[in-house]
Motif scaffolding. Structure first.
Motif, PDB file in Angstrom:
ATOM      1  N   TYR A  69      -8.862  11.187   2.031  1.00 49.02           N
ATOM      2  CA  TYR A  69      -9.592   9.957   2.313  1.00 49.02           C
ATOM      3  C   TYR A  69     -11.073  10.319   2.338  1.00 49.02           C
ATOM      4  O   TYR A  69     -11.428  11.495   2.289  1.00 49.02           O
ATOM      5  CB  TYR A  69      -9.132   9.350   3.642  1.00 49.02           C
TER       6      TYR A  69
ATOM      7  N   THR B 109     -13.974  -0.436  -0.833  1.00 46.83           N
ATOM      8  CA  THR B 109     -14.248   0.998  -0.840  1.00 46.83           C
ATOM      9  C   THR B 109     -15.682   1.192  -0.395  1.00 46.83           C
ATOM     10  O   THR B 109     -16.585   0.582  -0.952  1.00 46.83           O
ATOM     11  CB  THR B 109     -14.081   1.584  -2.256  1.00 46.83           C
TER      12      THR B 109
ATOM     13  N   ALA C 132      -1.101  -2.683   6.106  1.00 45.38           N
ATOM     14  CA  ALA C 132      -1.711  -1.457   5.579  1.00 45.38           C
ATOM     15  C   ALA C 132      -1.424  -0.318   6.532  1.00 45.38           C
ATOM     16  O   ALA C 132      -1.302  -0.507   7.735  1.00 45.38           O
ATOM     17  CB  ALA C 132      -3.209  -1.635   5.398  1.00 45.38           C
TER      18      ALA C 132
ATOM     19  N   ALA D 177      -2.759   3.633   7.296  1.00 48.47           N
ATOM     20  CA  ALA D 177      -3.724   4.685   6.975  1.00 48.47           C
ATOM     21  C   ALA D 177      -3.565   5.795   7.984  1.00 48.47           C
ATOM     22  O   ALA D 177      -3.317   5.536   9.160  1.00 48.47           O
ATOM     23  CB  ALA D 177      -5.147   4.145   7.027  1.00 48.47           C
TER      24      ALA D 177
ATOM     25  N   ASP E  63       0.835  -1.204   0.000  1.00 51.84           N
ATOM     26  CA  ASP E  63       0.000   0.000   0.000  1.00 51.84           C
ATOM     27  C   ASP E  63       0.865   1.247   0.000  1.00 51.84           C
ATOM     28  O   ASP E  63       0.422   2.319  -0.367  1.00 51.84           O
ATOM     29  CB  ASP E  63      -0.946  -0.013   1.187  1.00 51.84           C
TER      30      ASP E  63
ATOM     31  N   LYS F 232      -8.232  -0.881   3.671  1.00 52.82           N
ATOM     32  CA  LYS F 232      -7.097  -1.018   2.758  1.00 52.82           C
ATOM     33  C   LYS F 232      -6.653  -2.472   2.696  1.00 52.82           C
ATOM     34  O   LYS F 232      -6.323  -2.982   1.630  1.00 52.82           O
ATOM     35  CB  LYS F 232      -5.932  -0.151   3.252  1.00 52.82           C
TER      36      LYS F 232
END
Lengths: 176, 408
Positions: free
Chosen positions: B248, B102, B341, B343, A29, B97
């Protein structure tokens, strides 16, 4: 366009400058660079010079018993660096062996690394060489063991309870 | 000031000034929780400051390794309990993620609204306590009145006032009803006037200016080096906002400005937050307009794992796990693919980042939470050096720390 293509120049440069340090480049990612401990500090300071000035996060991960992938070493120290001008995120993973768990400190580069490294030491027992003040941060100073290691239980048995708590209990019982 | 004073004299008896070591906190109202500061003082000037944290350490990172993904959202509420919706979003973004989901557009818009509501209520609480610390009582009462309004809207949205657990992996739990939308509209209409009210109270107030101007000045370079983010960094003139840099949810479809300060002192940070309140209000307005376009659409992604929808009927588990209380529907396929992941979101306090590693099992292998308060507290020694004790209260206030967020 993939992450690897975007950062082609940077990766080529890194490979050329640090051929022995960079082990693997992955496109997850975020762009991920897996590297050896020796020379990792130079690589990170080079990245900082290249504009990755914002150290978002520094943490340790314990991979003991990790099944879905074979990990070469037990620990990893993970850096998330961000380039504010080019809006790029990069992840640097440094492999740390189990018996010799230490890593070079980046406190010379970022002051914010001070507490991140203290926490990492507190939780996983990874020693940071060159850290000015490596003490426990979240746990009590006389705590034994490193709570975020995978072999550390979620609940302690009564015998293994923290010394301070046992003393407290004894003092309460003594008072009655 | 009622400090618990632990007197240890460090004077060397050669006529040099004696340094006192004083313990501020953990039970001190101005430390916003259970922050303990060990101060070394020369008279009233701070020579050295050593923050001691961990009084609220609940081991969220360890606990999360023993809970499944959806259950960790409940833990995230307890991090920054002033703006728990923002924490929920950070966790869910990281898990999404990993899963490659989504959320639908309506869910993204609702999340954006909820995030901005959290920002407003957090900033209002910040303004209230910061002003109270410095000595302005009236602002406190007004701010709490308006925060109460927002909390009651939150209560209508999800039934909880502080610990929402409203945002789910793949969307949100419940849709907005028309009543909520109308109430929010009323709020957004009235709120700009309220901001003006606060500003009239303290903007050019002499005491406020004296207490905040040129206190804890940080230049841009030092601020980045110290890892400061959010309004604190923007007060120093760096326009770094995760909502703009790595958009985001629905932040790429709304317009807003990123206010920055010039001098990097406490007053500038106050101004930045006041401007942010207006921007948040504007974002909510835009999102409410856009919600009409996606009327009646789902608020949870179709491909969200079944365990995330409590209302759906679950298949009986063929092989129940004796230890784990929660069972997955049928298949032995990994719920979350192995991998990692990262974020990060712009929480009201700064950059909140979540790094999650998965091994394909039902629980996260490692869940790392980088919280803004932790970093901000680590910067206190740098900022407090050379200031008076009374300024320390202003510094803690201006950094906007929550100890639940810091200790995790």
């Amino acid at each position: 366009m993939g992450l690897l293509e975007i950062a082609m120049d940077l990766l080529a440069e890194l490979r050329e400058k640090f051929p022995k340090v960079v082990l693997e480049v992955l496109e997850k990612d975020a762009l991920t660079i897996v590297c050896r401990r020796e020379g990792s500090l130079e690589l990170i300071s080079y990245l900082k010079e290249k504009g990755f000035k914002h150290l978002i996060d520094l943490c340790g991960v314990d991979y003991q018993g990790y099944k879905s992938e074979k990990k070469p070493e037990r620990f990893e120290v993970v850096y998330h660096l961000y380039n504010l001008d080019e809006k790029k995120l990069i992840r640097v993973k440094v492999l740390i062996p189990e018996n010799d768990a230490w890593q070079y400190s980046v406190t010379g580069l970022w002051k914010t690394a001070n507490w991140f490294e203290r926490e990492c030491y507190d939780m996983l027992g990874i020693v940071f060489k060159g850290h000015p003040d490596l003490r426990r941060l979240l746990m009590p100073e006389d705590w034994e063991g490193y709570p975020l290691r995978k072999d550390y239980p979620l609940f302690l048995t009564e015998e293994n309870e923290w010394k301070g708590y046992k003393e407290f209990l004894a003092s309460v019982r003594g008072a009655k | 000031m009622s400090l618990y004073v632990e007197v240890i004299k460090n004077g060397n008896g050669k006529g040099e000034p004696e340094h006192f070591t004083i313990n501020m906190g953990p039970h001190h109202p101005s430390t916003h929780g259970v922050l303990r500061l060990v101060l070394e003082l020369d008279g009233e000037t701070i020579v050295k400051c050593d923050p001691r944290i961990g009084y609220l350490h609940r081991g969220v990172e360890k606990l999360a390794e023993h809970l499944n993904y959806n259950q960790t959202i409940v833990l995230s509420d307890r991090l920054d309990y002033i703006a728990s919706a923002a924490n929920n979003i950070a966790f869910c973004l990281a898990f999404e993620k990993l899963l490659g989901i989504t959320p639908p557009r309506r869910a993204r818009l609702i999340r954006t609204i909820v995030n901005e509501m959290a920002r407003i209520s957090s900033h209002l609480l910040w303004l209230a306590t910061h002003a109270l610390d410095i000595g302005a009582m009236t602002v406190f009462l007004y701010c709490f009145r308006d925060r109460e309004w927002l909390l009651s809207i939150f209560e209508k949205v999800c039934g909880a006032r502080l610990t929402h657990s409203y945002v789910r992996v793949g969307g949100v739990r419940l849709d907005f009803t028309q009543e909520i939308i109308d109430e929010l509209r009323r709020f957004t209409e009235e709120f700009p006037q309220r901001i003006l009210d606060y500003e009239t109270l303290i903007d050019v107030n002499r005491i406020w200016l004296k207490r905040t101007r040129d206190v804890a000045v940080v230049d841009a370079e030092t601020a980045i080096n110290l890892g400061l983010t959010g309004p604190v960094l923007r007060g120093s003139g760096v326009p770094y906002d995760v909502r703009k840099f790595r958009p985001y949810d629905a932040y790429d479809e709304v317009e807003f400005e990123v206010p920055v300060g010039e001098r990097g002192d406490t007053y500038d940070r106050y101004k930045v937050r006041m401007k942010e309140l207006r921007q948040s209000n504007w974002i909510i307005k835009q999102c409410l307009d856009k919600l009409k376009e996606v009327e009646g659409e789902p608020v949870l992604a179709e491909e969200a794992p079944d365990l995330l929808l409590p209302s759906r009927v679950r298949e009986p588990e063929p092989k129940p796990h004796p230890k784990k209380g929660f069972v997955f529907t049928g298949k032995e396929l990994p719920v979350v693919p192995p991998g990692e992941a990262f974020a990060s979101i712009e929480s009201p306090k700064g950059e909140l980042a979540v790094y999650v590693v998965s091994d394909g099992g039902p629980n996260p292998w490692r869940l790392r939470i980088r919280t803004p308060s932790f970093v901000h507290i680590s910067a206190i020694p740098e900022l407090a050096k050379g200031h008076m004790i009374a300024d320390l209260v202003a510094i803690i206030g201006t950094l906007d720390v929550v100890l639940g967020d810091c200790d995790r």
